[in-house]
Design an enzyme around this catalytic site. Structure first.
Site, PDB file in Angstrom:
ATOM      1  N   ASN A  35       0.810  -1.234   0.000  1.00 32.95           N
ATOM      2  CA  ASN A  35       0.000   0.000   0.000  1.00 32.95           C
ATOM      3  C   ASN A  35       0.839   1.278   0.000  1.00 32.95           C
ATOM      4  O   ASN A  35       0.508   2.243  -0.682  1.00 32.95           O
ATOM      5  CB  ASN A  35      -1.032  -0.015   1.123  1.00 32.95           C
ATOM      6  CG  ASN A  35      -0.416  -0.115   2.489  1.00 32.95           C
ATOM      7  OD1 ASN A  35       0.689  -0.624   2.638  1.00 32.95           O
ATOM      8  ND2 ASN A  35      -1.106   0.365   3.488  1.00 32.95           N
TER       9      ASN A  35
ATOM     10  N   CYS B 173      -3.399   1.470   6.776  1.00 37.12           N
ATOM     11  CA  CYS B 173      -3.639   0.839   8.076  1.00 37.12           C
ATOM     12  C   CYS B 173      -4.275   1.809   9.063  1.00 37.12           C
ATOM     13  O   CYS B 173      -4.885   1.380  10.028  1.00 37.12           O
ATOM     14  CB  CYS B 173      -2.327   0.311   8.635  1.00 37.12           C
ATOM     15  SG  CYS B 173      -1.034   1.540   8.553  1.00 37.12           S
TER      16      CYS B 173
END
Ligand code: NDP
Length: 502
Positions: A155, A287
């Site tokens: 990511n 996250c």
């Protein structure tokens, strides 16, 4: 662009250069915007991990004995070279992740600071001299761990790697990296930057490949002194238990379900400005995504109305276009996960207020596009409020008083991050202190700095990135005790009273 990576096939980066995988196999890296093949990359396995660890072991003595100021010089040079090659890094990072260029230009633009910050820490770090009874000099040294392993996700491929590489280098470790197979290109390219900065061959090695193969081989390798993983919580449990068999140190930056708690008195528009960023930056694939928007009932309806309206106006489009605000999801698998949770949310009785489907139009036919999605009427016991979706889905929940807001925010197994939105300074700190989260922002979200410790409580992780905590976690302490007395060393001479332990 140097000839080494003009070709579409990328090698492993071992011992300061490119090489093919021992198996000769490669795998394809896709551009998520249209599923086209971006590059073929050598697929590393256990044999390549062995070669990379051996190179790192050979390089360790030289690098660990390099004086801190010389290490800092290499790191400062790496920062300079990275700045000079920034456009190339941003372009590749956008292509391999599908993330909007405006985000990644801002994010990658700051990464040279990590090398500068940790290089400076290595130079200024002082050994401690604790007090000691008697004619002794007693001091401690912080020495590197040895060869460390970094296992990283897709990511924020270069940011997350940088958070691990910079303190590792500053402390004098050598390393082997296993990047996500979805986004291994910028971690590989960093090898050239570090080589050109003067890093000795073998200190930084990258073996792209799959978690169950190259990742597991690295994790259970007996030559590795620490495994530092960023990934999902389930992967964290697997990797930690594999590492535990060799008593290898483990650090895990794992999953999250961050709450944004908005109190009365904050303008609904300000809450929505924050939520659009916190929930949909990186297409929700972070996250610390603000995946649960917990809003006081007095402003709830106004926030929802504006959030729904403005979510519809977010610009999806080519990630390389600076006007694009939201790119595709990284993979078909990730989109399938998001679609599954949207179905679950509807079955659980939450209200799908906007989004909840793929966008229409020729530009979105290939690739892994999904519309930013808002659920209202969410209860905290629903799966969409408890489980990490890792996509552009935000769950809105009302609350009536501060205690309820805190209970809702803390009411998941995760504890990575939270943000508190209030105009009342006492309330801001009172609530922040009760958040079970490793990172709490007040009237902000997702701000990161090389000096600010980053890591989770509860199931969100073990250990810290950034700041002096990260530097310390890449060292081990050696205590040196010097007896300054010239009296004869005779432990029988103390008249029956053992003085050696006093
Ligand atoms: P994964 O947990 O699927 O994978 C992370 C890395 O671990 C990948 O390189 C993966 O390889 C590797 N891996 C998987 N299984 C093993 C194994 N058995 N042994 C060794 N390595 C293994 O995470 P994602 O890449 O999907 O990233 C998303 C997750 O990362 C989310 O849960 C997110 O919350 C978390 N994350 C946490 C952050 C934090 O700071 N706390 C920051 C960013 C993300 P492969 O690619 O082949 O699967």
């Amino acid at each position: 662009m140097p000839a080494e990576h003009e070709q579409r096939t990328w090698g492993l980066w071992i011992d300061g250069g490119w090489r093919p995988a021992a198996s000769g196999r490669t795998f394809a890296v896709e551009n998520p915007k249209d599923a086209s093949v971006l590059a073929e990359v050598a697929e590393g396995g256990a044999t390549d991990i062995d070669a990379a660890v051996a190179a790192a072991q050979r390089a360790f003595d030289g690098w660990s004995e390099t004086p801190p100021e010389a290490r800092a010089r290499v790191m400062a040079k790496a920062a300079e070279i990275l700045r000079g090659r920034m456009d190339e890094f941003v372009r590749i990072e956008v292509d391999q992740t599908g993330r909007a260029r405006r985000e990644l230009a801002a994010q990658l633009g700051r990464l040279p600071e990590w090398y500068e910050y940790f290089g400076a820490l290595a130079r200024t770090h002082e050994d401690t001299v604790p007090p000691f009874n008697g004619p002794f000099l007693n001091y401690t040294r912080r020495v590197p761990l040895g060869v460390v392993g970094h296992v990283t996700p897709w990511n924020h491929p270069l940011l997350i790697l940088t958070k691990k590489v910079a303190p590792s280098l500053a402390a004098g470790n050598s390393m082997v990296v296993k990047p996500s197979e979805l986004a291994p290109l910028t971690p590989l390219l960093l090898g050239e930057v570090l080589r050109d900065a003067g890093l000795p061959d073998g200190v930084y090695n990258v073996v792209p490949g799959f978690g169950a193969d190259a990742g597991a081989a690295l994790t259970r390798h007996q030559g590795i002194r620490k495994i530092d993983l960023t990934g999902g919580t389930e992967t964290g449990k697997t990797v930690a238990s594999l590492a535990g068999r060799n008593l290898t140190r483990f650090a895990g930056e794992l999953g999250g379900k961050a709450a944004m708690v908005a109190f009365p008195g904050v303008a609904p528009q300000a809450v929505v400005n924050a939520a659009l960023f916190a929930s949909f930056v990186a297409t929700g694939q972070t996250c610390v995504q603000g995946s649960r928007l917990i809003v006081h009932r007095s402003i709830h309806d106004a926030v929802v109305e504006e959030l729904v309206t403005r979510t519809r106006t977010l610009r999806l489009g080519d990630p390389q276009d600076l006007r694009t605000q939201v790119g595709p999801l990284v993979s078909e698998r990730q989109r399938a996960i998001v679609e599954k949770y949207v179905r679950i949310g509807q079955e659980e009785g939450a209200t799908l207020a906007v989004g909840g489907r793929r966008p229409e139009g020729a530009a979105y036919e290939r690739g892994y596009w999904y519309l930013p999605t808002v659920f209202t009427g969410v209860r905290n016991d629903m799966r969409i409020a408890q489980e990490e979706i890792f996509g552009p889905v935000v769950c809105v929940m009302p609350f009536d008083d501060e205690e309820e807001a805190i209970a809702l925010a803390n009411g998941t197994e995760f504890g990575l991050a939270a943000s508190v939105w209030t105009e009342d300074v006492r309330q801001a700190h009172r609530v922040a202190h009760r958040m079970q989260a490793g990172i709490v922002w007040i009237n902000d979200h997702h701000r990161i700095d090389p000096a600010s410790p980053w890591g989770g409580f509860k199931m969100s992780g073990i250990g810290r990135e950034n700041g002096i905590a990260a530097y310390h976690e890449y060292t081990q302490i050696q205590n040196v005790i010097v007896n300054l007395s010239s009296a004869p060393f005779d432990w029988f001479a103390d008249d029956g009273a053992m003085k050696r332990y006093s």
